[in-house]
Scaffold this motif. Structure first.
Motif, PDB file in Angstrom:
ATOM      1  N   THR A   1      39.292  93.246  73.629  1.00  0.00           N
ATOM      2  CA  THR A   1      39.284  93.352  72.174  1.00  0.00           C
ATOM      3  C   THR A   1      40.623  93.872  71.673  1.00  0.00           C
ATOM      4  O   THR A   1      41.207  93.325  70.726  1.00  0.00           O
ATOM      5  N   GLN A   2      41.127  94.923  72.300  1.00  0.00           N
ATOM      6  CA  GLN A   2      42.414  95.490  71.887  1.00  0.00           C
ATOM      7  C   GLN A   2      43.539  94.478  72.027  1.00  0.00           C
ATOM      8  O   GLN A   2      44.409  94.369  71.163  1.00  0.00           O
ATOM      9  N   ILE A   3      43.532  93.719  73.110  1.00  0.00           N
ATOM     10  CA  ILE A   3      44.574  92.721  73.335  1.00  0.00           C
ATOM     11  C   ILE A   3      44.485  91.613  72.292  1.00  0.00           C
ATOM     12  O   ILE A   3      45.511  91.172  71.761  1.00  0.00           O
TER      13      ILE A   3
ATOM     14  N   ILE B   1      36.010  90.463  64.249  1.00  0.00           N
ATOM     15  CA  ILE B   1      35.243  91.083  65.337  1.00  0.00           C
ATOM     16  C   ILE B   1      33.989  91.742  64.773  1.00  0.00           C
ATOM     17  O   ILE B   1      32.894  91.586  65.318  1.00  0.00           O
ATOM     18  N   GLY B   2      34.139  92.469  63.671  1.00  0.00           N
ATOM     19  CA  GLY B   2      32.984  93.104  63.038  1.00  0.00           C
ATOM     20  C   GLY B   2      31.929  92.097  62.629  1.00  0.00           C
ATOM     21  O   GLY B   2      30.728  92.329  62.816  1.00  0.00           O
ATOM     22  N   ALA B   3      32.362  90.963  62.084  1.00  0.00           N
ATOM     23  CA  ALA B   3      31.419  89.921  61.680  1.00  0.00           C
ATOM     24  C   ALA B   3      30.676  89.359  62.889  1.00  0.00           C
ATOM     25  O   ALA B   3      29.465  89.112  62.826  1.00  0.00           O
ATOM     26  N   ARG B   4      31.396  89.173  63.998  1.00  0.00           N
ATOM     27  CA  ARG B   4      30.746  88.660  65.213  1.00  0.00           C
ATOM     28  C   ARG B   4      29.732  89.663  65.762  1.00  0.00           C
ATOM     29  O   ARG B   4      28.644  89.289  66.183  1.00  0.00           O
ATOM     30  N   VAL B   5      30.096  90.932  65.738  1.00  0.00           N
ATOM     31  CA  VAL B   5      29.178  91.971  66.218  1.00  0.00           C
ATOM     32  C   VAL B   5      27.918  91.990  65.361  1.00  0.00           C
ATOM     33  O   VAL B   5      26.798  92.059  65.878  1.00  0.00           O
TER      34      VAL B   5
ATOM     35  N   ILE C   1      45.106  87.429  67.507  1.00  0.00           N
ATOM     36  CA  ILE C   1      44.187  86.313  67.755  1.00  0.00           C
ATOM     37  C   ILE C   1      42.911  86.497  66.948  1.00  0.00           C
ATOM     38  O   ILE C   1      42.333  85.524  66.462  1.00  0.00           O
ATOM     39  N   MET C   2      42.477  87.733  66.797  1.00  0.00           N
ATOM     40  CA  MET C   2      41.316  88.072  65.978  1.00  0.00           C
ATOM     41  C   MET C   2      41.658  89.310  65.162  1.00  0.00           C
ATOM     42  O   MET C   2      42.523  90.093  65.555  1.00  0.00           O
TER      43      MET C   2
END
Length: 110
Positions: free
Chosen positions: A81-83, A95-99, A89-90
């Protein structure tokens, strides 16, 4: 002048030469989510979006508390995630929306 030993400069992940309790590696069945994390890492690597040295740097950069609290594949999730954020890339929002989508799916599955 304060003298520090090399042990003072080690990260939590660096156990080389440190006396520890005996360790007996054993094979175990991986949980489905662990297999998915591994597959995502492979996919990111195949697409040229993640290198092993980047993953290692990110895992080693977790900090003592987080490194010890997270399981092996949880460390990978955090590091990947950090990378992805570092490389642009994101975004945090994506990421929050995917979670949230995963949480909603899990809630509807009962």
């Amino acid at each position: 002048m304060v003298s520090k030993s090399l042990l003072d400069f080690r990260g939590v992940h660096d156990l080389g030469g440190v006396l520890c309790e005996p360790f007996a590696p054993d094979e175990h069945d991986y949980e489905p989510w662990e297999k998915r994390v591994h597959a995502v890492r492979e996919l990111l690597a195949t697409k040229g979006l993640l290198r092993v040295d980047e993953l290692r740097r990110a895992v080693e950069g977790l900090g003592d508390e987080k490194y010890q609290r997270l399981s092996y594949y949880e460390q990978w999730i955090w590091a990947m995630t950090q990378i992805m954020l570092e490389r642009g890339i994101m975004t945090d929002a994506e990421i929050g929306a995917r979670v949230e989508a995963v949480r909603a799916q899990l809630a509807s599955d009962g």
